[in-house]
Design a protein around this motif. Structure first.
Motif, PDB file in Angstrom:
ATOM      1  N   VAL A 125       0.571  -1.246  -0.045  1.00 21.91           N
ATOM      2  CA  VAL A 125       0.372   0.016  -0.082  1.00 21.91           C
ATOM      3  C   VAL A 125       0.917   1.324  -0.158  1.00 21.91           C
ATOM      4  O   VAL A 125       0.388   1.764  -0.595  1.00 21.91           O
ATOM      5  CB  VAL A 125      -1.415  -0.057   1.467  1.00 21.91           C
ATOM      6  N   ALA A 126       2.407   1.271   0.737  1.00 23.21           N
ATOM      7  CA  ALA A 126       2.850   2.400   1.033  1.00 23.21           C
ATOM      8  C   ALA A 126       3.263   2.508  -0.295  1.00 23.21           C
ATOM      9  O   ALA A 126       3.690   3.684  -0.586  1.00 23.21           O
ATOM     10  CB  ALA A 126       4.397   2.033   2.006  1.00 23.21           C
ATOM     11  N   VAL A 127       3.854   1.763  -1.479  1.00 26.34           N
ATOM     12  CA  VAL A 127       4.379   2.814  -2.067  1.00 26.34           C
ATOM     13  C   VAL A 127       3.793   2.836  -3.139  1.00 26.34           C
ATOM     14  O   VAL A 127       3.870   3.643  -3.918  1.00 26.34           O
ATOM     15  CB  VAL A 127       5.349   0.398  -2.915  1.00 26.34           C
ATOM     16  N   VAL A 128       2.715   1.596  -3.904  1.00 27.34           N
ATOM     17  CA  VAL A 128       0.803   2.352  -4.970  1.00 27.34           C
ATOM     18  C   VAL A 128       1.083   3.346  -4.127  1.00 27.34           C
ATOM     19  O   VAL A 128       0.480   4.271  -5.307  1.00 27.34           O
ATOM     20  CB  VAL A 128       0.245   0.975  -4.249  1.00 27.34           C
ATOM     21  N   TYR A 129       0.676   3.814  -3.145  1.00 28.90           N
ATOM     22  CA  TYR A 129       0.008   4.851  -2.477  1.00 28.90           C
ATOM     23  C   TYR A 129       0.671   6.128  -3.251  1.00 28.90           C
ATOM     24  O   TYR A 129       0.752   7.511  -3.592  1.00 28.90           O
ATOM     25  CB  TYR A 129      -0.749   5.673  -1.587  1.00 28.90           C
ATOM     26  N   ALA A 130       2.389   5.618  -2.727  1.00 24.83           N
ATOM     27  CA  ALA A 130       3.590   6.857  -2.879  1.00 24.83           C
ATOM     28  C   ALA A 130       3.367   7.363  -4.567  1.00 24.83           C
ATOM     29  O   ALA A 130       3.589   8.269  -4.928  1.00 24.83           O
ATOM     30  CB  ALA A 130       4.384   6.357  -2.393  1.00 24.83           C
ATOM     31  N   VAL A 131       3.371   5.918  -5.388  1.00 25.04           N
ATOM     32  CA  VAL A 131       3.599   6.156  -6.491  1.00 25.04           C
ATOM     33  C   VAL A 131       2.156   6.901  -7.188  1.00 25.04           C
ATOM     34  O   VAL A 131       2.046   8.030  -7.900  1.00 25.04           O
ATOM     35  CB  VAL A 131       3.625   5.467  -7.193  1.00 25.04           C
ATOM     36  N   MET A 132       0.903   6.775  -6.812  1.00 26.85           N
ATOM     37  CA  MET A 132      -0.412   7.161  -7.082  1.00 26.85           C
ATOM     38  C   MET A 132      -0.434   8.701  -6.854  1.00 26.85           C
ATOM     39  O   MET A 132      -0.782   9.422  -7.593  1.00 26.85           O
ATOM     40  CB  MET A 132      -1.237   6.621  -6.208  1.00 26.85           C
TER      41      MET A 132
END
Length: 391
Positions: A125-132
């Motif tokens: 979630v952390a990586v995906v959210y940062a990218v989003m």
């Protein structure tokens, strides 16, 4: 004391370098922070102190909370079916594939194989959210669906770890009861705090949210769960409330990306041993391929079923192939309880961290869905557009 300042200066310097490189190269800052962490950990022996561990852990908690808080309830309701299906398949197939491969190909015992399956099943979630956030996709329908699917995947990981190893004690029952109360009580309580004390330069409302997250993280840890799980749930519970307080979320995001998440992502890179990558590169590569292949077998057909555009379907699958927080937590749990040895731990952690980097870079460079951006593209989207025009 002077030693702490020296260590802090090293970490912040690496964070600044990662930020500058991210802007110059058009690569997600989270990935650049992991990369400089690998260099810092292996070239200058960057030290992970207890306060660094705390800052990194709290960064993961708040980042996960923000991911939940930015999921629009109406969008979630509209995307519920696809998020549940994609999230469940994203968990199930890598879990089964990783476990079977570890047991029957590498000859790991049953418990070690289960840990491998759990570690490989995760989506970060952390990586995906940062990218989003960087890409301008966090408010889009696609971004909302992916973030919700990430939660379903990681919930499956937590439940698998609980069912297979930790069990469900009386502490878990009490924690579940506390979470149910918190979900219903947090929004009315926050409304009063924001009404009475909001708008001050001292930001009491943000301190209130931090207090809630820290308290629930503490209760989660002592109950045998993970600190980031209640953060996501509370974030989703407050999502409708925060539609009225977008400015507060923006301030929290600025604090987290500037202060906390660099420690989280750089620490992830520091945990990667270059020597382990070299000596165990075969096993690491195989596990990475197994994880990504299982994600593609499960998630990509589901995106086609829900009529995603082919490019968007591949992008979604690649982001669902990322791993970091729960993957490293699962591997560390296995090592601490002697279900896996040091070599197996190194293989799993390296695989998990590479899975945060490789799929994300491929997704952002070659499969970024420009048509899904719901607001003016930010740095990442602009860079992708520029590269395409150059081609």
């Amino acid at each position: 004391m002077e030693q702490n300042f020296a260590i802090g200066a090293q970490w912040v310097l690496l964070a600044l370098i990662a930020t500058v490189l991210s802007i110059r190269l058009g690569i997600s800052v989270a990935l650049m922070e992991i990369a400089v962490g690998v260099i810092g950990g292996n070239a200058i022996q960057l030290e992970i102190t207890p306060w660094v561990t705390f800052l990194a852990g709290f960064g993961a908690v708040v980042l996960t909370f923000l991911a939940g808080a930015e999921i629009d309830p109406d969008s979630l309701k509209g995307n519920l079916k696809q998020s549940l299906v994609i999230g469940f398949l994203s968990f199930l197939l890598p879990f089964a594939g990783g476990m079977l491969f570890a047991k029957y190909v590498f000859g790991w015992d049953s418990n070690a194989a289960k840990i491998a399956g759990i570690a490989l099943s995760t989506t970060s979630v952390a990586v995906v959210y940062a990218v989003m956030v960087e890409s301008g996709l966090s408010a889009s329908r696609l971004g909302q669906a992916i973030l919700a699917a990430c939660f379903v995947t990681d919930l499956g990981t937590v439940l698998a770890l609980g069912l297979l190893f930790t069990g469900f004690s009386l502490k878990v029952v009490w924690f579940t009861a506390v979470m149910i109360v918190a979900v219903f009580a947090i929004t009315p309580l926050a409304a009063k705090v924001f009404k009475w004390y909001g708008g001050r330069v001292s930001e009491p409302e943000i301190k209130f949210i931090f207090l809630v997250l820290l308290a629930l993280a503490y209760l989660a840890v002592i109950s045998g769960s993970e600190a980031v799980l209640p953060a996501y749930i509370i974030g989703m519970a407050m999502a409708r409330f925060f539609k009225q307080y977008k400015e507060t979320l923006t301030k929290m995001r600025a604090i987290v990306f500037a202060v906390f998440t660099p420690f989280y992502f750089i620490k992830a890179g520091v945990l990667v041993s270059v020597s382990a990558l070299y000596t165990m590169s075969g096993a690491i590569l195989v596990f990475l391929l197994v994880k990504m292949a299982a994600k593609f077998i499960g998630v990509l057909p589901a995106t086609r079923w829900f009529q995603y555009e082919p490019r968007t379907g591949v992008y979604t699958t690649l982001l669902m192939s990322t791993g970091l927080t729960f993957g490293t937590i699962s591997a560390l749990y296995g090592l601490t309880n002697q279900y896996i040895d040091g070599s197996q731990y190194s293989v799993l952690v390296a695989t998990v961290i590479l899975s945060a980097v490789v799929p994300t870079m491929i997704a952002q460079k070659w499969f970024f869905p420009l048509e899904a951006v719901s607001e003016p593209p930010r740095a990442m989207a602009a860079m992708v557009i520029k590269e395409r025009e150059a081609d």
